[in-house]
Design an enzyme around this catalytic site. Structure first.
Site, PDB file in Angstrom:
ATOM      1  CG  ASP A 157      -0.188  -0.202   2.458  1.00 15.22           C
ATOM      2  OD1 ASP A 157      -0.740   0.370   3.445  1.00 15.22           O
ATOM      3  OD2 ASP A 157       1.069  -0.294   2.509  1.00 15.22           O
ATOM      4  CG  ASP A 165       4.368   0.372   2.217  1.00 13.60           C
ATOM      5  OD1 ASP A 165       4.053   1.253   3.015  1.00 13.60           O
ATOM      6  OD2 ASP A 165       3.669  -0.501   1.946  1.00 13.60           O
TER       7      ASP A 165
END
Ligand code: RIB
Ligand code: CA
Length: 302
Positions: A9, A14
């Site tokens: 996501d 990330d």
């Protein structure tokens, strides 16, 4: 080389996790699949594609679920920023997101590489749960699933009871963690102990001073401000990068076999509770090598 899919996501941590996986010579990132979580699905996808392009890798990015299985999407833009990358953008990738849906692509890749493909899920488990529901045969071809999620044996980060990924989509977490395949869980508890960056770590990373390292640092600024205001600490916990570091090299990581229950509703929604057993398919990381994490992180930014 190990063939992997990164399901993400894509927000500030990330992005660093994607960089670490792409730069690891032992990993062949065959696809990046995106899921709504930190930000909406379109932003998660453009952030993922931008990050891959920044590293000079032409990795196909496939758009997945735009929201949890049963719930309304609740993002974490309050932390990661409206653009998911610390509001340091705009970040406009040159390439295009692929047309095939992420869930269908994961299924087709599992059939193309049976019992060879590893997946690291660093967002809500919605896509992974959808693969299980749509094609359980293909799902069982996953060689190993690494999951960043859950509180493990600690406390939550989105509520006192739950970690964000499991809180966003507790139904998906429940399905995946009880699906019967080999799963390694790197939770929020070990993130806080082994996966943080403090001032001295940032000084070392700033000295690398190239476009990738500067991007990785700049997008953390908003999160650092958040920690300063909320906890009066000059540090940040990097959950997804720690999970990728464990996937890359498990040296110094210890796991406990367990069965997991996920609370689906109420104030403890998303809470993972563990029954530790002698042998089982789900393993919870209880100790991670911080030295290994920092070594892999630094070498990936050089
Ligand atoms: O709780 C940490 C997790 O939630 C990480 O995956 C971070 O990116 C957020 O999605
Ligand atoms: Ca994430």
């Amino acid at each position: 080389m190990r063939k992997i899919i990164i399901d993400t996501d894509t927000a500030t941590d990330d992005a660093i996790a994607i960089i670490m996986a792409l730069k690891c010579r032992d990993l062949d990132v065959v696809a990046v699949t995106t899921v709504a979580g930190n930000v909406d699905i379109n932003l998660a996808s453009t952030n993922a594609l931008y990050t891959c392009e920044l590293c000079g890798y032409k990795v196909p990015v496939y758009k997945g679920a735009s929201g949890p299985l049963k719930r309304k999407l609740e993002t974490s833009k309050f932390f990661h920023g409206k653009d998911g990358l610390g509001d340091t953008g705009p970040y406009k990738p040159k390439g295009k997101i692929r047309k095939t849906n992420a869930v269908d692509k994961i299924i087709s890749l599992l059939k193309e590489y049976p019992n060879e493909l590893e997946i690291i899920a660093i967002g809500p488990l919605t896509n992974i749960a959808k693969v299980y529901k749509k094609d359980p045969e293909a799902f069982r071809l996953i060689k190993c699933l690494y999951v960043m999620g859950g509180i493990g044996e600690g406390k939550g980060n989105i509520t006192e009871f739950a970690e964000f990924n499991f809180w966003v989509d507790p139904d998906a977490a429940d399905i995946v963690l009880n699906s019967g395949i080999d799963i390694k869980v790197i939770a929020w508890d070990v993130t806080q102990i082994y996966g943080f960056l403090d001032k001295s770590n940032f000084i070392e990373l700033q000295a690398i001073n190239n476009k990738i390292s500067n991007f990785a640092i700049n997008i953390q600024r908003r999160g650092l401000e958040y920690y300063k205001i909320k906890y009066n600490e000059q540090k940040i916990d990097l959950a997804d990068p720690l999970a990728v570091a464990v996937m890359i090299d498990e040296t110094g990581t210890y796991f406990k076999n367990c069965e997991v229950k996920i609370i689906l509703n109420g104030d403890k929604r998303g809470r993972d509770t563990y029954n530790f057993i002698d042998s089982g398919k789900v393993k919870l990381a209880t100790k991670v090598s911080r030295e290994n994490f920092l070594k892999i992180l630094k070498s990936s930014l050089k």
